[in-house]
Design an enzyme around this catalytic site. Structure first.
Site, PDB file in Angstrom:
ATOM      1  CG  ASP A 167       4.907   1.009   4.930  1.00  0.00           C
ATOM      2  OD1 ASP A 167       5.818   1.860   4.910  1.00  0.00           O
ATOM      3  OD2 ASP A 167       4.887   0.048   5.716  1.00  0.00           O
ATOM      4  N   GLY A 176       0.813  -1.221   0.000  1.00  0.00           N
ATOM      5  CA  GLY A 176       0.000   0.000   0.000  1.00  0.00           C
ATOM      6  C   GLY A 176       0.837   1.258   0.000  1.00  0.00           C
TER       7      GLY A 176
HETATM    8  P1  ADP Z   1      -3.461   0.420   6.010  1.00  0.00           P
HETATM    9  O1  ADP Z   1      -2.602  -0.807   6.223  1.00  0.00           O
HETATM   10  O2  ADP Z   1      -3.327   1.438   7.135  1.00  0.00           O
HETATM   11  O3  ADP Z   1      -4.860   0.087   5.676  1.00  0.00           O
HETATM   12  P2  ADP Z   1      -2.837   0.959   3.188  1.00  0.00           P
HETATM   13  O4  ADP Z   1      -1.582   1.499   2.624  1.00  0.00           O
HETATM   14  O5  ADP Z   1      -3.213  -0.430   2.824  1.00  0.00           O
HETATM   15  O6  ADP Z   1      -2.750   1.173   4.778  1.00  0.00           O
HETATM   16  O7  ADP Z   1      -4.031   1.883   2.759  1.00  0.00           O
HETATM   17  C1  ADP Z   1      -4.340   3.135   3.305  1.00  0.00           C
HETATM   18  C2  ADP Z   1      -4.964   3.995   2.217  1.00  0.00           C
HETATM   19  O8  ADP Z   1      -3.917   4.536   1.413  1.00  0.00           O
HETATM   20  C3  ADP Z   1      -5.862   3.213   1.261  1.00  0.00           C
HETATM   21  O9  ADP Z   1      -7.055   3.946   1.067  1.00  0.00           O
HETATM   22  C4  ADP Z   1      -5.035   3.124  -0.010  1.00  0.00           C
HETATM   23  O10 ADP Z   1      -5.866   3.108  -1.168  1.00  0.00           O
HETATM   24  C5  ADP Z   1      -4.262   4.414   0.048  1.00  0.00           C
HETATM   25  N1  ADP Z   1      -3.026   4.488  -0.749  1.00  0.00           N
HETATM   26  C6  ADP Z   1      -2.282   3.488  -1.288  1.00  0.00           C
HETATM   27  N2  ADP Z   1      -1.232   3.996  -1.964  1.00  0.00           N
HETATM   28  C7  ADP Z   1      -1.308   5.365  -1.836  1.00  0.00           C
HETATM   29  C8  ADP Z   1      -0.540   6.468  -2.319  1.00  0.00           C
HETATM   30  N3  ADP Z   1       0.549   6.295  -3.057  1.00  0.00           N
HETATM   31  N4  ADP Z   1      -0.949   7.725  -1.985  1.00  0.00           N
HETATM   32  C9  ADP Z   1      -2.039   7.924  -1.229  1.00  0.00           C
HETATM   33  N5  ADP Z   1      -2.807   6.943  -0.750  1.00  0.00           N
HETATM   34  C10 ADP Z   1      -2.450   5.676  -1.053  1.00  0.00           C
END
Ligand code: ADP
Length: 169
Positions: free
Chosen positions: A33, A31
């Site tokens: 991260d 995601g």
């Molecule tokens: P968590 O494990 O806290 O759920 P995720 O990374 O899986 O974290 O997702 C958190 C949100 O960030 C989701 O809505 C996802 O679609 C979004 N997301 C993923 N990549 C990006 C990015 N590059 N920029 C902004 N938001 C993102």
């Protein structure tokens, strides 16, 4: 406080700090991260590893936040926070709200005046987007902070709509 909603990729956002929805290990994941680590470069992972060897031997608990540099990102800082995993039977809303409050507290410590947030916990951690955005907007608006600009960065049209709905309430 000025609150904005800018759909897109948080790694491209020009803010003093961007917030990473990290996991407790701080050693990267999927995601947002993964995207932040790829864009920041390997020095970010090295700094995270140093944190794990020094002040955060057991990892970063959910609801807390810690800052690192932004390295190759346009943002000067990354504030890492660990959202709660969504659970139907246990209400972890306070922990999710704490992610926003603690991130803003850390932003104050490092002097960041503009901070960009993704929808913490609303991806792999399974939090329903409508409720996640509502908690995000409410907590930021109620926070006692010197941060002047908060930018919410939805990654999908749905998330964008829900942030706007939450802000309009
Ligand atoms: P968590 O494990 O806290 O759920 P995720 O990374 O899986 O974290 O997702 C958190 C949100 O960030 C989701 O809505 C996802 O679609 C979004 N997301 C993923 N990549 C990006 C990015 N590059 N920029 C902004 N938001 C993102």
């Amino acid at each position: 406080m000025d609150v904005q909603i800018v759909k897109g990729d948080i790694t491209k956002v020009q803010a003093d700090a961007i917030v990473n929805a990290a996991n407790s290990s701080l050693l990267g994941g999927g995601g947002v991260d993964g995207a932040i680590h790829r864009a920041a470069g390997k020095q970010l992972l090295e700094e995270c590893k140093r944190l794990r060897e020094t002040t955060l031997k057991d990892g970063l608990p959910s609801g807390q936040a810690v800052a690192t540099e932004g390295y190759n990102l346009p943002a000067k800082w990354v504030i890492h926070t660990v959202g709660p995993v969504f659970a139907k039977k246990t209400d972890r809303s306070d922990t999710l709200a704490s992610c926003y409050r603690e991130s803003l507290r850390v932003a104050d410590e490092i002097g960041a005046k503009s901070v960009a947030f993704p929808a913490i916990s609303a991806g792999i951690y399974g939090w329903p987007m409508d409720n996640a955005t509502e908690i995000a907007v409410r907590t930021v608006q109620e926070a006692d902070t010197s941060v002047e600009t908060v930018i919410f960065v939805p990654f999908s049209n749905d998330a964008e709509e829900m942030f706007h709905e939450a802000l309009g309430r």
